[in-house]
Structure formats: structure tokens, C-alpha cells
Design a protein around this motif. Structure first.
Motif, PDB file in Angstrom:
ATOM      1  N   UNK A  18       0.811  -1.219   0.000  1.00 23.59           N
ATOM      2  CA  UNK A  18       0.000   0.000   0.000  1.00 23.59           C
ATOM      3  C   UNK A  18       0.845   1.270   0.000  1.00 23.59           C
ATOM      4  N   UNK A  19       1.965   1.272   0.696  1.00 26.99           N
ATOM      5  CA  UNK A  19       2.851   2.444   0.645  1.00 26.99           C
ATOM      6  C   UNK A  19       3.373   2.648  -0.776  1.00 26.99           C
ATOM      7  N   UNK A  20       3.646   1.537  -1.483  1.00 27.25           N
ATOM      8  CA  UNK A  20       4.100   1.641  -2.868  1.00 27.25           C
ATOM      9  C   UNK A  20       3.007   2.235  -3.745  1.00 27.25           C
ATOM     10  N   UNK A  91      11.165  -7.025  -7.655  1.00 24.43           N
ATOM     11  CA  UNK A  91      10.340  -5.954  -8.217  1.00 24.43           C
ATOM     12  C   UNK A  91       9.516  -5.213  -7.156  1.00 24.43           C
ATOM     13  N   UNK A  92       8.784  -5.921  -6.281  1.00 24.82           N
ATOM     14  CA  UNK A  92       8.015  -5.189  -5.274  1.00 24.82           C
ATOM     15  C   UNK A  92       8.899  -4.364  -4.327  1.00 24.82           C
ATOM     16  N   UNK A  93      10.067  -4.891  -3.998  1.00 30.33           N
ATOM     17  CA  UNK A  93      10.963  -4.161  -3.098  1.00 30.33           C
ATOM     18  C   UNK A  93      11.578  -2.948  -3.786  1.00 30.33           C
ATOM     19  N   UNK A  94      11.985  -3.110  -5.057  1.00 37.40           N
ATOM     20  CA  UNK A  94      12.512  -1.974  -5.813  1.00 37.40           C
ATOM     21  C   UNK A  94      11.454  -0.882  -5.940  1.00 37.40           C
ATOM     22  N   UNK A  95      10.230  -1.287  -6.271  1.00 37.52           N
ATOM     23  CA  UNK A  95       9.130  -0.321  -6.411  1.00 37.52           C
ATOM     24  C   UNK A  95       8.887   0.402  -5.090  1.00 37.52           C
ATOM     25  N   UNK A  96       8.891  -0.360  -4.009  1.00 42.52           N
ATOM     26  CA  UNK A  96       8.682   0.236  -2.689  1.00 42.52           C
ATOM     27  C   UNK A  96       9.788   1.240  -2.349  1.00 42.52           C
ATOM     28  N   UNK A  97      11.031   0.843  -2.547  1.00 39.63           N
ATOM     29  CA  UNK A  97      12.145   1.717  -2.178  1.00 39.63           C
ATOM     30  C   UNK A  97      12.160   3.002  -3.000  1.00 39.63           C
ATOM     31  N   UNK A 102      11.015   8.793  -2.901  1.00 41.79           N
ATOM     32  CA  UNK A 102      10.218   9.928  -3.355  1.00 41.79           C
ATOM     33  C   UNK A 102       9.443  10.571  -2.196  1.00 41.79           C
ATOM     34  N   UNK A 103       9.111   9.764  -1.194  1.00 40.15           N
ATOM     35  CA  UNK A 103       8.410  10.269  -0.014  1.00 40.15           C
ATOM     36  C   UNK A 103       9.361  10.794   1.062  1.00 40.15           C
ATOM     37  N   UNK A 108      15.841   4.849   2.671  1.00 34.00           N
ATOM     38  CA  UNK A 108      15.893   4.576   1.232  1.00 34.00           C
ATOM     39  C   UNK A 108      16.944   5.457   0.556  1.00 34.00           C
ATOM     40  N   UNK A 109      17.054   6.711   0.977  1.00 30.62           N
ATOM     41  CA  UNK A 109      18.079   7.602   0.437  1.00 30.62           C
ATOM     42  C   UNK A 109      19.480   7.099   0.738  1.00 30.62           C
ATOM     43  N   UNK A 110      19.664   6.590   1.958  1.00 26.48           N
ATOM     44  CA  UNK A 110      20.967   6.041   2.340  1.00 26.48           C
ATOM     45  C   UNK A 110      21.288   4.792   1.522  1.00 26.48           C
ATOM     46  N   UNK A 111      20.273   3.987   1.208  1.00 24.55           N
ATOM     47  CA  UNK A 111      20.496   2.805   0.378  1.00 24.55           C
ATOM     48  C   UNK A 111      20.930   3.215  -1.019  1.00 24.55           C
ATOM     49  N   UNK A 112      20.347   4.301  -1.548  1.00 21.64           N
ATOM     50  CA  UNK A 112      20.763   4.782  -2.862  1.00 21.64           C
ATOM     51  C   UNK A 112      22.254   5.133  -2.831  1.00 21.64           C
ATOM     52  N   UNK A 113      22.683   5.853  -1.801  1.00 24.05           N
ATOM     53  CA  UNK A 113      24.099   6.212  -1.691  1.00 24.05           C
ATOM     54  C   UNK A 113      24.981   4.980  -1.537  1.00 24.05           C
TER      55      UNK A 113
END
Length: 196
Positions: A18-20, A91-97, A102-103, A108-113
């Protein structure tokens, strides 16, 4: 105790879904409870608040994606990966992250780094030629995540749902085609690398 863990996992998975779909603001505790087949009270019992639930979802998604990355790249090797078995989990985890980034999620930002840092080290270790390894890795990470941000437009162009195994495989093949061949001539590359 196992029932509690099972309910906790169902709540987490319902929240990720639902958050996704709706974002953190658009999914209520009541909606998540209904999706998980539990009471709102049980959601609060396990997680306390929606923000704490979101943090738990972020941590789970981050840890699972790191685990998948290690498993697929470091242990199996990309040459041995079967997209059909990876897609339902990733796929569901990538979409969620992506939605979580974006929220405004710090996790999630730290995971991107962290992904950028891993890519930078991987590129150096595997002989990738780049003027700026950090920029190379950051742009590739953003490109790959961009398909989730522009999912509606991508699916319209492809005429296919990229959340299905077939759609995800098509997306993966497109990435392979892009990344496996040079797009520029040596002369174009030299010209574009010059400081203008």
C-alpha cells in the motif's frame, strides 16, 4: 509466537504494497490492517505507529535488496541469474524503495548512496573506463530506478506490465542491450569528454 511473527510479516508486506501504491500519506493503518487481514489494534501492537511501520518496511526492503545483491552478483554471478526467479522478490521491493525515496525516506536515500558506492567500487575493480567513477555509478543507479518513477509511461510505450515476469524480463533485456554495447564512436566519446 510464530503466529505473531506471521501476522507481523503479513502486516509488513501489506504496508509495503500500500505504501508503494499510495505513498506513506495515502495508506492508513486501517487500510493496511484490512489488506493484511488483521485488526488495526494488532498493527499498532506490532509497530506502534504508521511511521514506525514505515521504518520497519524501509529496513526490511533495504536489507533484503542488499542480501539479493550479494546473492546475485557476488555469490551466483550475473551470468547465472534467472530473471524469472529474481523478479517476484526484487520488483516489489525496488518499487517500494523508489516510492519511499520519493516520499523522503532517509533509509531509502541512504540505500541509494550505498548502491552508488558499491557500483563505484565494482566499476574500478572490473576495468570500467570512466572519468568520474562516482558520477558513472550515480547515473546508472538513477537510470535503473527511473524506470520505476516513469513506470506508467514505460508500460504505455511497451504495451506491457513490467511487474509481470515477462514484462520484467523484457525490461532486463533492454538494459542488457544498452549496457552491453557502446553507443558512441571513439570520436564522439573524445569530443564529449572535452571540457567545453
Amino acid at each position: 509466537m510464530n503466529d505473531d511473527l506471521t501476522a507481523r510479516a503479513r502486516i509488513r508486506d501489506a504496508a509495503i504494497k500500500l505504501f508503494t501504491e499510495r505513498g506513506i500519506e495515502g495508506a492508513s493503518i486501517r487500510d493496511i490492517a484490512t489488506e493484511a487481514g488483521v485488526s488495526s489494534g494488532l498493527v499498532r501492537h506490532h509497530f506502534g505507529s504508521k511511521e514506525a511501520l514505515r521504518e520497519a518496511c524501509d529496513a526490511y526492503a533495504r536489507d533484503r535488496m542488499i542480501e539479493l545483491g550479494r546473492e546475485l552478483i557476488d555469490e551466483k554471478g550475473l551470468e547465472n541469474v534467472n530473471v524469472a526467479t529474481v523478479q517476484p522478490v526484487s520488483f516489489p521491493l525496488q518499487s517500494y524503495l523508489v516510492r519511499s525515496m520519493m516520499d523522503g525516506s532517509e533509509t531509502a536515500g541512504a540505500l541509494f548512496l550505498q548502491t552508488v558506492e558499491y557500483g563505484e567500487e565494482w566499476a574500478k575493480a572490473h576495468g570500467v573506463v570512466a572519468d568520474d567513477y562516482r558520477a558513472w555509478s550515480a547515473v546508472i543507479a538513477a537510470m535503473k530506478l527511473g524506470v520505476f518513477v516513469l513506470r506508467d509511461q514505460l508500460e504505455l510505450a511497451l504495451g506491457e506490465d513490467i511487474s509481470t515476469t515477462a514484462g520484467y524480463a523484457r525490461l532486463t533485456r533492454a538494459f542488457v542491450d544498452i549496457f552491453s554495447q557502446p553507443l558512441l564512436t571513439p570520436e564522439q566519446t573524445a569530443n564529449l569528454r572535452k571540457d567545453n
